[in-house]
Design an enzyme around this catalytic site. Structure first.
Site, PDB file in Angstrom:
ATOM      1  N   PRO A  13       1.036  -1.041  -0.057  1.00  0.00           N
ATOM      2  CA  PRO A  13      -0.119  -0.279  -0.401  1.00  0.00           C
ATOM      3  C   PRO A  13       1.044   1.327  -0.106  1.00  0.00           C
ATOM      4  O   PRO A  13       1.760   0.806   0.362  1.00  0.00           O
ATOM      5  CB  PRO A  13      -0.674  -0.239   1.181  1.00  0.00           C
ATOM      6  CG  PRO A  13       0.174  -0.867   2.282  1.00  0.00           C
ATOM      7  CD  PRO A  13       0.869  -1.736   1.581  1.00  0.00           C
ATOM      8  N   SER A 259       7.345   3.961   7.812  1.00  0.00           N
ATOM      9  CA  SER A 259       7.332   3.231   6.497  1.00  0.00           C
ATOM     10  C   SER A 259       6.391   1.736   6.698  1.00  0.00           C
ATOM     11  O   SER A 259       5.930   1.639   7.766  1.00  0.00           O
ATOM     12  CB  SER A 259       9.617   1.914   6.964  1.00  0.00           C
ATOM     13  OG  SER A 259       9.031   1.573   5.927  1.00  0.00           O
ATOM     14  N   LYS A 260       6.402   1.909   5.187  1.00  0.00           N
ATOM     15  CA  LYS A 260       5.235   0.643   5.694  1.00  0.00           C
ATOM     16  C   LYS A 260       5.276  -1.112   5.650  1.00  0.00           C
ATOM     17  O   LYS A 260       5.113  -1.802   5.871  1.00  0.00           O
ATOM     18  CB  LYS A 260       4.549   0.147   3.762  1.00  0.00           C
ATOM     19  CG  LYS A 260       5.899   0.062   2.727  1.00  0.00           C
ATOM     20  CD  LYS A 260       4.691   0.271   1.017  1.00  0.00           C
ATOM     21  CE  LYS A 260       5.596  -0.497   0.271  1.00  0.00           C
ATOM     22  NZ  LYS A 260       5.524  -0.060  -1.325  1.00  0.00           N
ATOM     23  N   ARG A 261       6.679  -0.819   5.903  1.00  0.00           N
ATOM     24  CA  ARG A 261       7.507  -2.196   6.491  1.00  0.00           C
ATOM     25  C   ARG A 261       7.083  -1.859   7.641  1.00  0.00           C
ATOM     26  O   ARG A 261       6.936  -3.029   8.774  1.00  0.00           O
ATOM     27  CB  ARG A 261       8.712  -1.759   6.383  1.00  0.00           C
ATOM     28  CG  ARG A 261       9.269  -2.337   5.167  1.00  0.00           C
ATOM     29  CD  ARG A 261      11.120  -2.702   4.339  1.00  0.00           C
ATOM     30  NE  ARG A 261      11.085  -2.605   3.440  1.00  0.00           N
ATOM     31  CZ  ARG A 261      11.963  -1.824   3.186  1.00  0.00           C
ATOM     32  NH1 ARG A 261      11.672  -0.261   2.857  1.00  0.00           N
ATOM     33  NH2 ARG A 261      11.842  -1.608   1.553  1.00  0.00           N
ATOM     34  N   ASN A 262       7.231  -1.223   8.956  1.00  0.00           N
ATOM     35  CA  ASN A 262       6.059  -1.189  10.038  1.00  0.00           C
ATOM     36  C   ASN A 262       4.941  -0.983  10.529  1.00  0.00           C
ATOM     37  O   ASN A 262       4.704  -0.282  11.709  1.00  0.00           O
ATOM     38  CB  ASN A 262       7.828  -0.962  10.776  1.00  0.00           C
ATOM     39  CG  ASN A 262       7.651   0.515  10.472  1.00  0.00           C
ATOM     40  OD1 ASN A 262       6.865   1.534   9.864  1.00  0.00           O
ATOM     41  ND2 ASN A 262       8.630   1.098  11.231  1.00  0.00           N
TER      42      ASN A 262
END
Length: 510
Positions: A13, A259-262
């Site tokens: 996303p 960040s979309k990673r977290n």
């Protein structure tokens, strides 16, 4: 004509940083009567995530910043998907090979790993650059015949840009001004991967040129790549676009950038729309699902790294287009503040009273309750300062329409004794004898009660009417719900207290 592009990868996303990049591209294009293009950079198939592309389209539509051309919109520079432009990239890589600006590198992963380990043991960092490339397994060390044999043997290779050392690159960024980079510090980046696919650097540069992009507006994380891209433009004999690298959006807890990673670990939203994590099926709500208006979201996002000067903070999209300029975009990172995001939504909420009333009417109709619009407007006037989102209206106004469904646990247990019961009974009779049941008259009558009793009885009456110690002015609630309903609610609380008292009595006896 100004032509800008938003070029996301379908690897998950969009988050606040990505959609802000799209917004700034859009504002700049519209201000200069230019074109806003959407390009999908989907060359990295390993990181591709289903539904990412539709998420991008839906987000831009919700934010009302739809492209003029591009993926999903058509245009003269089709295809707008990098995965469909492979032949174009190979054509230009061959041009670079012919001019001697790039070279074949046959180094295996094992060979490069060994070199990195050697350098690490010496306390150095390995870099594939002009200092070492003549000692590695590449076409710069081969005769034409050797290269021919190598290529026809089926050996795996990548193609790297040949950086010329000893140059001083003077670059300009619209936000950061003059930037100087020395080519001695650059490594020979891979332009064509071993699978024959173009890297981001090659594809991005070629696409921007062929699509006639005049301004490249992107995140700060791409600033280190600017020198490489300028060298590529020069190697291909093309004029360079104007660059602008936007500041990072930082977490307010001081733990780096968002960040979309977290995204699953954060306690505040960073996604514009809801996202379903493919592996875990976890639903992560976005600003839309949480009740934010798109206009409020865009307004908040625009000021997250830019401001036009002055104290004005509420801008329509048309006003944002008019005032936007890169001269007032911040150079340093900006902190995201969820309280400020809520404040923006509240400003727009105040302008949407008809929508709130419609929402409230639907809530009431589901309970087969019907009230005149004049009454609903009075309720809205009383509680609008307490809410930030439309869906909060019922939570803060239900007691104007129905009795409390439950009572706040702690206070209820504090008042479950005979003294409270008799106090409520006494003042219920007192209340029933007041002839004029208006807030003004009730206020005057209650002033005659001694202070000690007045405070506790007002708390108890509020608790009976609302189920909590929160809510609007007690006397206004009395007037709005009326004497009969007020007394009925007091009776209900008394029944609950009596039941609790007798229940406790029997528990002790047994």
């Amino acid at each position: 004509m100004v032509r800008v592009r938003f070029a996301p990868s379908p690897t998950g996303p969009l988050h606040l940083g990505g959609i802000r990049t799209a917004l700034y591209n859009y504002l700049f294009a519209k201000k200069h009567k230019g074109k806003f293009i959407l390009r999908i950079e989907d060359t990295d198939k390993k990181r591709w995530i289903p539904h990412s592309e539709s998420y991008i389209f839906e987000t831009l539509k919700w934010c009302q910043i739809e492209p003029d051309e591009g993926a999903g919109y058509g245009g003269d520079y089709y295809p707008y998907y990098q995965s469909k432009r492979g032949d174009i990239y190979r054509f230009y890589i061959n041009k670079l090979l012919d001019k001697g600006h790039v070279y074949y590198a046959f180094d295996t992963d094992q060979e490069l790993h060994k070199k990195r380990k050697e350098y690490h043991n010496m306390g150095l960092t390995f870099s594939y650059n002009y200092k070492i490339r003549m000692h590695l397994n590449n076409s710069l060390n081969m005769t034409k015949k050797q290269l021919y044999m190598k290529l026809h043997s089926g050996s795996s290779y990548v193609i790297r840009l040949k950086i010329t050392p000893g140059e001083k690159l003077n670059m300009h960024d619209m936000i950061r001004g003059k930037i100087v980079v020395y080519t001695d510090n650059l490594d020979d980046k891979i332009l064509l991967k071993s699978n024959g696919g173009a890297t981001y650097h090659l594809a991005n540069t070629i696409d921007d040129h062929l699509m006639k992009i005049t301004h490249v507006i992107r995140g700060e994380e791409w600033l280190p790549s600017m020198s490489l891209h300028l060298l590529l433009y020069r190697a291909l004999g093309w004029s360079t676009p104007i660059f602008a690298h936007l500041p990072l959006i930082l977490r307010n807890d001081g733990k780096g950038k968002i960040s979309k990673r977290n995204v699953e670990k954060l306690d505040f939203p960073i996604l514009p729309l809801q996202w379903k994590v493919p592996d875990t099926k976890t639903i992560i709500p976005g600003y839309r699902e949480l009740g934010y208006f798109p206009e409020a979201f865009v307004n908040m996002l625009a000021l997250l790294g830019w401001n036009p000067g002055g104290n004005k903070e509420i801008f329509s999209l048309k006003e944002l287009i008019h005032f936007f300029s890169f001269e007032r975009v911040h150079k340093s990172g900006v902190y995201f503040n969820i309280k400020k995001a809520n404040w923006f939504n509240k400003q727009y909420l105040n302008k949407k009273q008809e929508e709130i009333l419609s929402y409230l009417q639907i809530k009431l109709q589901k309970r087969f309750l019907f009230y005149e619009k004049n009454y609903l407007s009075k309720v809205l006037h009383l509680i609008i300062d307490r809410i930030y989102f439309i869906h909060e209206i019922w939570k803060h106004s239900f007691y104007f329409f129905i009795s409390p469904i439950y009572y706040e646990y702690n206070f209820f247990h504090q008042i479950c004794h005979k003294k409270t019961f008799y106090l409520l009974e006494h003042y219920k009779i007192f209340l029933s004898k007041i002839p004029i049941f208006t807030s003004l008259h009730l206020r005057l009558i209650f002033k005659k009660i001694d202070k000690a009793n007045r405070r506790i009885i007002m708390q108890l009456f509020r608790f009976a009417l609302v189920g909590d110690l929160k809510g609007c002015d007690l006397f206004i609630i009395f007037e709005m719900v009326g004497k009969e309903e007020s007394i009925r609610r007091i009776d209900n609380l008394m029944k609950k207290i009596r039941k609790k008292i007798f229940h406790g009595f029997f528990e002790k006896r047994t």
